[in-house]
Design an enzyme around this catalytic site. Structure first.
Site, PDB file in Angstrom:
ATOM      1  N   GLU A 267     -14.435  -7.657  -8.238  1.00  0.00           N
ATOM      2  CA  GLU A 267     -13.548  -8.251  -8.277  1.00  0.00           C
ATOM      3  C   GLU A 267     -13.214 -10.058  -8.709  1.00  0.00           C
ATOM      4  O   GLU A 267     -12.307 -10.620  -7.655  1.00  0.00           O
ATOM      5  CB  GLU A 267     -12.389  -8.508  -6.650  1.00  0.00           C
ATOM      6  CG  GLU A 267     -12.123  -6.973  -6.578  1.00  0.00           C
ATOM      7  CD  GLU A 267     -11.359  -7.076  -5.419  1.00  0.00           C
ATOM      8  OE1 GLU A 267     -11.235  -7.254  -4.165  1.00  0.00           O
ATOM      9  OE2 GLU A 267     -10.300  -5.735  -4.884  1.00  0.00           O
ATOM     10  N   ASP A 346      -9.805   2.544  -1.537  1.00  0.00           N
ATOM     11  CA  ASP A 346      -9.307   1.142  -1.002  1.00  0.00           C
ATOM     12  C   ASP A 346      -8.981   0.934   1.000  1.00  0.00           C
ATOM     13  O   ASP A 346      -7.450   0.078   0.039  1.00  0.00           O
ATOM     14  CB  ASP A 346      -8.459  -0.600  -1.331  1.00  0.00           C
ATOM     15  CG  ASP A 346      -9.718  -1.305  -0.737  1.00  0.00           C
ATOM     16  OD1 ASP A 346      -9.517  -2.031   0.671  1.00  0.00           O
ATOM     17  OD2 ASP A 346      -8.884  -2.274  -1.051  1.00  0.00           O
ATOM     18  N   GLU A 374      -4.863  -3.619   6.661  1.00  0.00           N
ATOM     19  CA  GLU A 374      -3.888  -4.506   5.547  1.00  0.00           C
ATOM     20  C   GLU A 374      -3.204  -3.078   4.786  1.00  0.00           C
ATOM     21  O   GLU A 374      -2.308  -3.544   4.446  1.00  0.00           O
ATOM     22  CB  GLU A 374      -4.958  -4.297   4.187  1.00  0.00           C
ATOM     23  CG  GLU A 374      -5.055  -4.806   3.107  1.00  0.00           C
ATOM     24  CD  GLU A 374      -5.990  -5.261   2.197  1.00  0.00           C
ATOM     25  OE1 GLU A 374      -7.478  -5.048   2.661  1.00  0.00           O
ATOM     26  OE2 GLU A 374      -5.798  -5.783   1.166  1.00  0.00           O
TER      27      GLU A 374
END
Lengths: 659, 659
Positions: A267, A346, A374
């Site tokens: 990323e 993820d 998240e």
């Protein structure tokens, strides 16, 4: 120590212990910590001439009476007294907190002898805290509990009392390492490794009395960014020398420093690929630098192409970590731990277990979990994650006769998790999210603990238990509210393992197509006929083939793939019938309607505690539940309407779905 | 004046004028400006004893030889000389720039007499500039050309040379008013009205030599926010007094101040609704305060429910401005101008003309356009907007025999537009976006100008024309590239008037469902069978009925609704056949493929200018075109795949659409 909520360590005398004598034998700073804790619990310290003390704690490093590890302990109760013999001072501290737990749960002095040792030798919490405050993300990346407890106003805080309180809480659940800064290491935070060492040492000093070592996330480009070199090539002697000197400086400032955490070539973070090297080269570079000090390198396996073309249905992000890392098995240094997210994507609400965890027998592999919510409600939704983690830990990649994920992690890499705390008064935004931090520590210590039992233990410690004269109704409500809350969350969000469907960027709230045409590799491929990602070997991306048997075959076949992972592995028509007997489309409708009903029930449940619980805490939870209720409705309606519009298939039970 | 690109006023002597004599008669600061311009063009000023000067400019305020307005002028050429007789000093300035245009386009001294007067008496540019820099939006809301030319580092710039250059450019195209700050008035910017008046006066002083008045956007809550009152109720005497005193202070500091712009009760901005008053009450409050000074109040009609429930298909944002404002017709004070966006939604690439513009005969109504390309490529795509604006201006709401939108605006409210400039070196990010600012000014002056002719005029001024010895290839390429670029942009973005389909927040790039489940009232309602918003009277929201005849019937019926607005007014099956003969789905595919081909051609066209044009400008345009090409492909593929997945209907020409 701070005016924040005490979490699961309620202040003041502990019933059953207060007033009693405690004998703590030995000389160690950690034993002084135990002594202070015992005094704070209302006990009085006595000398060895009073062997009849209520609690006796001692260290026996070598004899057969103690566990083989520093942190282990043997606890013996006789109904009236408790004796702890620990393998080292840290074991004494853990033994003390076991006594505290037993006091809270009505098991103080329970007769019998039990051995206690952490299943995972490395139990680390990763903070994604930044020094600078990002204008959108805030200070803590994917943090939902305010700012950082470590940093403020562009530097390490002067007042570290919250860190001290945090260290105590972590010690009480057996966490032994903390990485204090974000794995995405920005320019300011990179300098923690150099300019800020004196301040970092102040943080380490707060952790030290609790037996917790400090780690830093570092940028792989540090030799360039901080050292002024022209390269960060791991095979370049100047780079190797720079890292060695950097490590020497760190350990000079912090003798018990733990090591480095690295997110490389992921990323946008720098990594060894820039110089044509691989991840083993990169990790071993740092390993060489920290080895003389007994340091560790946590090297994350979260490497994939985040600029994928959505048009390309052959590239599969789920494959990436396996494809990148398993060819390197055996090449990593002994003090490198390859840190692998529990699923291949993820931290979704439902993923299969990452096959990487079982595919590197010659590497220390750590399991990485995410305590910060998240993708699981961002601490606005009450979601107790321990049942999910327990499923991961119990997964037996080679079949029931083989090792579990917990076993494989225990073989070397241990367990890591992203913390969920911030400078919020309740630490975690949602007060009930404290249970996740607690449960993570407990499962890292003992993966065989029952999530429901951990929950009850946390409730007893946090809200008091029947034994200590508290309100059984509180315990019943909190248990009922949280026990199955993971499944509730799953039932109104992305269905059947397909993942995502969240608002891009924030990752909160529904957007079915939000990531569908994005470069992130996170697709569901829904069309008018069906949905799901074909990851079979026969006709798909081949991801299912990354598993050993029996799972490769289990996931490959529609006959055997578990319902909850169906859309992760297969693209099927909406009319496909699940093992449950329902069709895919009807399952989507049914679970979404049911999910909202379950959240409605949670709201009602909590209301029963009005007036029976601290007003601020009651209100905070009530407000979060109200938001969860609103959000769950939004999820239900958005997802249902999306699939009604796409499939044209009405709900067979005739409930209203907005057209 | 600054080192920014000169836009359409190239520096240095003007061929055909340079070396010649100019006689400018009269005494006025604006005439001094004209004199300075003439000198800068290479002319020498002469006195009245030399009547044979190449150019003669004078003012005749009252005689039949001059237009009735201050800004008008009569221009007479005799093949060798040009004489301008203006109604006032501002007319003399406008006359001078008409001469400059004629010089650039080979029409200098063209024989004949022409009268020139602005069609719109009020021609205002609105800046959405903020003082503070928003972390995501930047300094200029919906600005795509860098920071503000007015503000920097938390205050009005010390160096206002860019403002002076800007004022000159605006004067040259007839703009006479500028509102310098965002209609979303945040806390810092609210204080422009009070604390910052001395600095605002400095900006006004830069505009003054060019005959341009300064306006401020103000917060309706100013009496509370700035004045410390407990209410901003327009009927409250203390509130009225506060506004009168505020206005007095402004005019004391800036004697030629223009007035206030207000966005009230819209997207979270405060307004009269808070006190149970209506928009006429609110607007008249401010009108009363500014009236003694001859000031204006621009009151925006952009009022709608931005927290709409997407599940509710009866609420229609397109109806909102009409429903809110038309009942108030006749109640607004004479110095209130109700400012209406050209379409009922929000500056989409294709919308019907707002019915509000024709529905308030007793109100001064202004047409609002958007020069900044929020939804039209954000100055990364080359989109020449004048053809769209001309369609709006030409629209005859009551049928061909009645007045046009240009006529209705000219009757009192004039025209307003959101500026597209910033502190970027090319002013507008994309150098070719300068053409939009130019064209806006020209159309505000004369709505009958041909967009293609305006384009050529702008090209000649900017790049030089054949007459002045320039490169005809440049003119040909720029013309070809821009002339039909609006249609090109439409052809690869949201089809058939349905609008949006953009990335939420940024409004750039495709996201077909991006706003579909949002609270913004911007939906397409695509399902597996069809798409579009039913706004008919018979079966839909009734919006079509807000138009007078013939348009109410025209839009109501599938037989007569124009293809390009089909999906704005009707929900139809994908198989619905357009007047063009194509089906809706095939039209979507065809135009998206064609759109990309047209952008490819634009890229190739521009490449022809490599080496023939300023290198920085060439490179900037090339880079933007490359991005436009990438983005157009993304639009094509995202939209085509979305509708292929949803409809299941293949392209009848067999082109590849990603599944």
């Amino acid at each position: 120590m701070s005016d924040a909520h005490p979490m699961w360590l309620r202040p003041g005398p502990i019933p059953g212990l207060a007033g009693g004598a405690v004998l703590i034998t030995g000389d160690d700073p950690l034993l002084d910590t135990v002594r202070a804790e015992a005094r704070a619990a209302g006990m009085h310290l006595v000398g060895p001439d009073q062997p009849a003390a209520l609690v006796r704690i001692s260290i026996d490093r070598a004899s057969g009476g103690a566990p083989g590890t520093e942190t282990g302990f043997v606890l013996t109760g006789d109904g009236e007294r408790t004796v702890v013999v620990a393998g080292g001072a840290s074991g004494a501290l853990c033994g003390w907190f076991e006594i505290v737990r037993r006091a809270a749960t009505g098991r103080l002095h329970e007769p019998g002898t039990t051995r206690h040792e952490p299943a995972q030798a490395v139990r680390i919490l990763d903070h994604w805290d930044n020094i600078d405050v990002h204008p959108v993300m805030g200070q803590v990346e994917r943090g939902y509990a305010g700012g950082s407890i470590f940093f403020d106003a562009g530097r390490v805080r002067d007042d570290l009392s919250r860190v001290a309180a945090y260290a105590r809480l972590l010690a009480s659940i057996g966490i032994d390492r903390v990485a204090i800064n974000n794995v995405n290491v920005h320019a300011r935070e990179a300098r923690l490794l150099t300019d800020d060492l004196a301040d970092v040492a102040r943080i380490a000093a707060e952790f030290r009395p609790w037996g917790i070592r400090l780690h830093l996330s570092v940028s792989f480009a540090s030799p360039i960014v901080l050292g002024g070199l022209e390269t960060s090539d791991p095979l370049e002697p100047a780079v190797r020398a720079w890292w060695r000197e950097a490590a020497d400086r760190v350990w000079a400032a912090i003798p018990d420093f733990g090591g480095f955490v690295v997110k490389a070539d992921s990323e946008g973070q720098p990594g060894p690929f820039a110089d044509g090297r691989d991840h083993a080269d990169g990790a071993n570079l740092l390993a060489e630098a920290v080895a003389p000090h007994g340091g560790l390198v946590h090297w994350r396996a979260f490497v994939y192409n985040h600029t994928q073309d959505w048009r390309d249905r052959t590239t599969d992000r789920a494959r990436a970590a396996f494809d990148h890392f398993t060819p390197l098995d055996g090449r990593f240094a002994d003090n490198v731990i390859v840190q692998v997210k529990h699923g291949p994507m993820d931290f979704q609400v439902r993923e299969p277990v990452s096959p990487v965890l079982a595919a590197m027998p010659h590497t220390r592999v750590a399991l990485e979990l995410q305590v910060t919510q998240e993708y699981t409600g961002q601490q606005r939704h009450a979601v107790y994650l321990a049942p999910m983690w327990r499923e991961v830990l119990d997964f037996a990649p080679f079949g029931a006769a083989g090792p579990t994920i917990a076993d494989l992690a225990a073989a070397g890499g241990g367990i890591a998790a992203v913390s969920n705390v911030g400078d919020d008064g309740f630490w975690t935004g949602h007060p009930l999210a404290q249970a996740n931090l607690y449960a993570f520590g407990r499962l890292a210590w003992d993966a065989t603990l029952d999530p429901a039992a951990i929950l009850d233990e946390w409730i007893a410690l946090t809200f008091g238990s029947g034994a200590s004269g508290s309100d059984g109704e509180i315990a019943a409500v909190v248990h009922e509210l949280l026990d199955d809350s993971w499944s509730t969350y799953e039932s109104y969000t992305a269905p059947l393992g397909v993942g995502f469907m969240v608002t891009p960027g924030t990752h909160y709230g529904p957007s079915v197509d939000g990531y569908e045409y994005s470069p992130w590799g996170t697709y569901h491929f829904a069309d008018r006929d069906g949905i799901g990602v074909d990851r079979t070997v026969a006709t798909g991306t081949g991801y299912a083939g990354q598993y050993p048997e029996p799972w490769a075959s289990t996931y490959e076949s529609l006959d055997t793939v578990p319902d909850e992972l169906l859309l992760f592995f297969h693209h099927v028509p909406y009319s496909h019938r699940l093992h449950s007997g329902s069709t895919v489309i009807q399952h989507i409708y049914d679970t979404r309607f049911a999910g909202v009903e379950r959240v409605d029930a949670m709201v009602d449940m909590w209301q029963r505690l009005d007036g029976r619980i601290d007003g601020d805490l009651f209100a905070r939870v009530r407000d979060r539940l109200t938001e969860q209720q609103r959000s769950a409705r939004e999820w239900r309606d958005h997802v249902n309407t999306y699939f009604l519009r796409k499939s044209g298939i009405a709900d067979e039970r005739g409930r209203a779905i907005h057209p």
